[in-house]
Design a protein around this motif. Structure first.
Motif, PDB file in Angstrom:
ATOM      1  N   THR A 177       1.063   5.150  -5.531  1.00  0.00           N
ATOM      2  CA  THR A 177      -0.048   5.306  -6.465  1.00  0.00           C
ATOM      3  C   THR A 177      -0.776   3.978  -6.612  1.00  0.00           C
ATOM      4  O   THR A 177      -0.147   2.931  -6.778  1.00  0.00           O
ATOM      5  CB  THR A 177       0.459   5.758  -7.848  1.00  0.00           C
ATOM      6  N   VAL A 178      -2.101   4.044  -6.526  1.00  0.00           N
ATOM      7  CA  VAL A 178      -2.922   2.846  -6.697  1.00  0.00           C
ATOM      8  C   VAL A 178      -3.785   3.031  -7.939  1.00  0.00           C
ATOM      9  O   VAL A 178      -4.574   3.982  -8.017  1.00  0.00           O
ATOM     10  CB  VAL A 178      -3.810   2.590  -5.465  1.00  0.00           C
ATOM     11  N   ASN A 179      -3.592   2.147  -8.903  1.00  0.00           N
ATOM     12  CA  ASN A 179      -4.385   2.163 -10.134  1.00  0.00           C
ATOM     13  C   ASN A 179      -5.458   1.086 -10.045  1.00  0.00           C
ATOM     14  O   ASN A 179      -5.158  -0.118 -10.104  1.00  0.00           O
ATOM     15  CB  ASN A 179      -3.484   1.916 -11.346  1.00  0.00           C
ATOM     16  N   TYR A 180      -6.708   1.509  -9.868  1.00  0.00           N
ATOM     17  CA  TYR A 180      -7.808   0.559  -9.716  1.00  0.00           C
ATOM     18  C   TYR A 180      -8.259   0.018 -11.081  1.00  0.00           C
ATOM     19  O   TYR A 180      -8.037   0.652 -12.123  1.00  0.00           O
ATOM     20  CB  TYR A 180      -8.987   1.231  -9.006  1.00  0.00           C
ATOM     21  N   VAL A 181      -8.922  -1.139 -11.038  1.00  0.00           N
ATOM     22  CA  VAL A 181      -9.352  -1.778 -12.287  1.00  0.00           C
ATOM     23  C   VAL A 181     -10.468  -0.990 -12.992  1.00  0.00           C
ATOM     24  O   VAL A 181     -10.717  -1.194 -14.180  1.00  0.00           O
ATOM     25  CB  VAL A 181      -9.831  -3.221 -12.031  1.00  0.00           C
ATOM     26  N   ARG A 186      -5.311   6.789  -7.859  1.00  0.00           N
ATOM     27  CA  ARG A 186      -5.245   7.631  -6.661  1.00  0.00           C
ATOM     28  C   ARG A 186      -3.847   7.573  -6.042  1.00  0.00           C
ATOM     29  O   ARG A 186      -3.210   6.509  -6.019  1.00  0.00           O
ATOM     30  CB  ARG A 186      -6.255   7.156  -5.608  1.00  0.00           C
ATOM     31  N   ASP A 187      -3.402   8.714  -5.522  1.00  0.00           N
ATOM     32  CA  ASP A 187      -2.163   8.767  -4.753  1.00  0.00           C
ATOM     33  C   ASP A 187      -2.519   8.682  -3.275  1.00  0.00           C
ATOM     34  O   ASP A 187      -3.385   9.431  -2.792  1.00  0.00           O
ATOM     35  CB  ASP A 187      -1.401  10.068  -5.029  1.00  0.00           C
ATOM     36  N   ASP A 214     -15.592   6.840  -2.582  1.00  0.00           N
ATOM     37  CA  ASP A 214     -15.127   7.967  -3.397  1.00  0.00           C
ATOM     38  C   ASP A 214     -14.527   7.480  -4.707  1.00  0.00           C
ATOM     39  O   ASP A 214     -14.714   8.094  -5.765  1.00  0.00           O
ATOM     40  CB  ASP A 214     -14.074   8.783  -2.631  1.00  0.00           C
ATOM     41  N   VAL A 215     -13.804   6.372  -4.649  1.00  0.00           N
ATOM     42  CA  VAL A 215     -13.189   5.809  -5.852  1.00  0.00           C
ATOM     43  C   VAL A 215     -14.261   5.323  -6.827  1.00  0.00           C
ATOM     44  O   VAL A 215     -14.176   5.548  -8.044  1.00  0.00           O
ATOM     45  CB  VAL A 215     -12.227   4.655  -5.483  1.00  0.00           C
TER      46      VAL A 215
END
Length: 401
Positions: A177-181, A186-187, A214-215
């Motif tokens: 899992t990536v947690n953006y600032v 997103r997984d 997309d992010v």
């Protein structure tokens, strides 16, 4: 003067011929090993530096890097700038990169790391990361929901084996899992893990340009840097000047300028070790030759007295022993050179394995010449003083033995 030199050379060769062949050969072999030792460590250091430079170009900076000018955080209209750079003579290709702060999570492991973004098609033409896949595959332009991570980011299940904080030994196909600032989470499926053995590169993660759009929720046309690969055989500094003459106002640096202080401390430490080894080698050479010549002069003490008695000047006698050490030194250096060339050939086939890469020997001709000159000077010093001590004795004392 020339006659004195001829007489000195005649005496030197005569004494060498009458000396113990085994002892002379052993002395020559010791000098050859001393010369080899003087060159070997510096060549390993040179190979390590060459490796770091090559890794910097191939995996981290490429030949030239473009950064935002002044205090700007981003390069605006980066796609237009990339197209412009690609048309400049001497440029092979350019690749824009963007970064976004994030935290990566896998089970109980979490690390804070910026996610780097590139166009995979451009990146393949600028760096060689795609050639260093430890497992899995490199990203493609169409990839969504997939991420590429470095070997140090993947880490090991045994944390004691990790150089940095890691995800605890993830593999290709695992989900993180990536947690953006910006608040988006997103997984991602790990598509591949690369291992370049460059500490900077192997602690990076990448997603495709389309994925980050997309992010963000909007088209992205800015970057934090643009990597530029130059045509083979072209000089980076000349291409940089050409780029600036084409009106590129961003901060343009060659890889040497950008990485100037990156390895300075390591190189300085290596150099200190090399200088100590060089000094010890010279001391060993002086001591060995000093002992050999001292034994010879003591053994030939009566002969020296006879030579003085028949009118041979003491300076000629001293020169003859100095020439002996020079002859031994030159032959030893030639044999040492052959040993070094053999080692270079061997380590080019079987390089030394270090954690940051495989190192072959890199010998600069200047260092080899400098070492040879220093060794010859050491030979002169080692031959002069014991010969002078005996040659300065009066004739009767010398002839008594």
């Amino acid at each position: 003067m020339l006659t004195d030199v001829k007489i000195s050379f005649f005496l030197a060769t005569r004494i060498l011929k009458r000396s113990s062949k085994a002892g002379t050969l052993l002395t020559i072999f010791i000098i050859a090993l001393v010369f080899t030792n003087m060159i070997f460590l510096s060549s390993v250091i040179g190979g390590s530096i060459e490796l770091m430079n090559q890794q910097t170009v191939d995996y981290y900076i490429s030949n030239i890097i473009i950064k935002p000018k002044d205090d700007n955080r981003f390069i605006d209209n980066s796609s237009g700038l990339v197209s412009k750079v690609n048309r400049i003579p001497g440029v092979y290709h350019a690749s824009a990169r963007y970064e976004m702060g994030a935290s990566l999570v896998h089970k109980s492991n979490e690390i804070a790391l910026p996610v780097s973004v590139f166009n995979p098609d451009d990146e393949r033409m600028v760096t060689k990361i795609h050639e260093m896949m430890k497992e899995g595959q490199f990203l493609t332009r169409e990839d969504r929901g997939q991420i590429l991570i470095g070997n140090y980011v993947a880490g090991n299940k045994d944390e004691s084996k990790d150089f940095f904080e890691s995800l605890g030994g993830v593999k290709t196909g695992d989900s993180i899992t990536v947690n953006y600032v910006n608040g988006v989470s997103r997984d991602y499926r790990i598509k591949g893990i690369f291992q370049t053995k460059s500490y900077q590169t192997d602690y990076m993660v990448f997603v495709s340009w389309n994925e980050i759009e997309d992010v963000l929720g909007y088209p992205l046309d800015k970057s934090v840097e643009i990597l530029v690969k130059t045509e083979p055989g072209t000089r980076e500094d000349r291409v940089k000047k050409t780029m600036m003459s084409f009106g590129i106002k961003e901060d343009v640096k060659t890889w040497k300028e950008q990485a100037g202080g990156l390895f300075d401390e390591s190189i300085e430490s290596f150099q200190i070790i090399n200088n100590i080894t060089l000094l010890v080698s010279l001391i060993i050479a002086i001591v060995v030759l000093f002992i050999v010549i001292m034994i010879k002069t003591l053994h030939n003490r009566r002969e020296i007295g006879v030579l003085k008695a028949i009118g041979i000047d003491e300076d000629i006698i001293i020169q003859s022993y100095v020439l002996q050490t020079l002859i031994i030194g030159i032959i030893g250096i030639v044999i040492g050179f052959c040993i070094i060339q053999t080692l270079i050939l061997y380590f080019s086939v079987y390089p030394i394995e270090f954690p940051d890469g495989n190192v072959s020997l890199y010998v600069e001709s200047g260092i080899m010449i400098e070492s040879a000159i220093l060794l010859l000077i050491a030979s002169v010093i080692a031959g002069y003083f014991p010969a002078m001590r005996i040659a300065k004795e009066d004739i009767l004392t010398a002839m008594r033995g």
